[in-house]
Design an enzyme around this catalytic site. Structure first.
Site, mmCIF file in Angstrom:
data_model
loop_
_atom_site.group_PDB
_atom_site.id
_atom_site.type_symbol
_atom_site.label_atom_id
_atom_site.label_comp_id
_atom_site.label_asym_id
_atom_site.label_seq_id
_atom_site.Cartn_x
_atom_site.Cartn_y
_atom_site.Cartn_z
ATOM 1 N N HIS A 48 0.854 -1.172 0.000
ATOM 2 C CA HIS A 48 0.000 0.000 0.000
ATOM 3 C C HIS A 48 0.899 1.233 0.000
ATOM 4 C CE1 HIS A 48 0.477 -1.019 4.390
ATOM 5 N NE2 HIS A 48 1.011 0.179 4.309
HETATM 6 C C1 T46 Z 1 3.062 0.782 6.904
HETATM 7 C C2 T46 Z 1 3.838 -0.474 7.101
HETATM 8 C C3 T46 Z 1 5.298 -0.224 7.236
HETATM 9 C C4 T46 Z 1 -4.120 -0.500 13.445
HETATM 10 O O1 T46 Z 1 -5.215 -0.738 13.960
HETATM 11 N N1 T46 Z 1 -3.399 0.589 13.817
HETATM 12 C C5 T46 Z 1 -2.181 0.908 13.284
HETATM 13 O O2 T46 Z 1 -1.591 1.919 13.671
HETATM 14 C C6 T46 Z 1 -1.637 0.026 12.295
HETATM 15 C C7 T46 Z 1 -0.305 0.333 11.654
HETATM 16 C C8 T46 Z 1 -2.357 -1.081 11.938
HETATM 17 N N2 T46 Z 1 -3.560 -1.339 12.510
HETATM 18 C C9 T46 Z 1 -4.280 -2.569 12.146
HETATM 19 C C10 T46 Z 1 -4.845 -2.567 10.734
HETATM 20 C C11 T46 Z 1 -4.793 -4.032 10.354
HETATM 21 O O3 T46 Z 1 -5.968 -4.665 10.798
HETATM 22 O O4 T46 Z 1 -3.364 -3.651 12.193
HETATM 23 C C12 T46 Z 1 -3.621 -4.591 11.164
HETATM 24 C C13 T46 Z 1 -2.375 -4.850 10.341
HETATM 25 O O5 T46 Z 1 -2.034 -3.657 9.609
HETATM 26 P P1 T46 Z 1 -1.481 -3.697 8.117
HETATM 27 O O6 T46 Z 1 -2.072 -4.840 7.400
HETATM 28 O O7 T46 Z 1 -1.685 -2.338 7.519
HETATM 29 O O8 T46 Z 1 0.081 -3.959 8.373
HETATM 30 P P2 T46 Z 1 1.271 -3.844 7.341
HETATM 31 O O9 T46 Z 1 2.431 -4.470 8.007
HETATM 32 O O10 T46 Z 1 0.902 -4.342 5.997
HETATM 33 O O11 T46 Z 1 1.538 -2.249 7.189
HETATM 34 C C14 T46 Z 1 1.988 -1.506 8.301
HETATM 35 C C15 T46 Z 1 1.271 -0.150 8.385
HETATM 36 O O12 T46 Z 1 -0.151 -0.371 8.371
HETATM 37 C C16 T46 Z 1 1.612 0.772 7.263
HETATM 38 O O13 T46 Z 1 1.194 2.082 7.578
HETATM 39 O O14 T46 Z 1 3.553 1.742 6.323
HETATM 40 O O15 T46 Z 1 3.386 -1.265 8.216
#
Ligand code: T46
Length: 132
Positions: A48
């Protein structure tokens, strides 16, 4: 802008300490902190971009590859040091690969969590970067 920034590191015979001060060591106010760990080697994360977010990413333990794509060029940063971090400011497609078993990825963010800030479709990301 994307760049690796060295962090002030205070080491002595007791071990190591790194200190980060908002608006000084890193160029933004920190509103949110999260960390990623227990990620299997074959797992890939990210996929993303963010519309409006500054982040500072530190691999405090282990290693992983952090890819930033600006729509025309992909750059891979091998994060493997607690003494430096990757500063990200701008609309970059990001992917994380090759997590070591012990990897702990600490992220300092300039904004609170907002689902609306995410661009999760690569074509939409390209449109945004090309301003079409
Ligand atoms: C990024 C990369 C480096 C939350 O509720 N609060 C938060 O602050 C974050 C970061 C995530 N979440 C929840 C949303 C999803 O249900 O945690 C779950 C996993 O998040 P996500 O699938 O977005 O994780 P990554 O590792 O793909 O991405 C993350 C960050 O979301 C993103 O901003 O830049 O790490």
């Amino acid at each position: 802008m994307k760049k690796i920034m060295k962090l002030p590191h205070y080491g002595d015979d007791r071990g190591s300490l790194v200190a980060i001060e908002a608006n000084e060591t890193i160029p933004f106010e920190v509103k949110r902190i999260y960390y990623i760990f227990d990620t299997e080697k074959e797992v890939q994360r990210g996929f993303h971009a963010h519309k409006n977010l500054k982040q500072f990413v530190i691999c405090v333990k282990g290693t992983c590859d952090f890819i930033l794509d600006d729509g025309s060029e992909r750059t891979t940063f091998k994060l493997d040091s607690a003494k430096e971090g990757l500063f990200i400011d701008g609309v970059y497609w990001r992917e994380m690969h090759n997590f070591s078993d012990d990897c702990v990825l600490l992220v300092l963010a300039s904004e609170h969590y907002s689902k609306e800030d995410y661009i999760t479709n690569y074509e939409d990301f390209l449109l945004q970067t090309r301003n079409i």
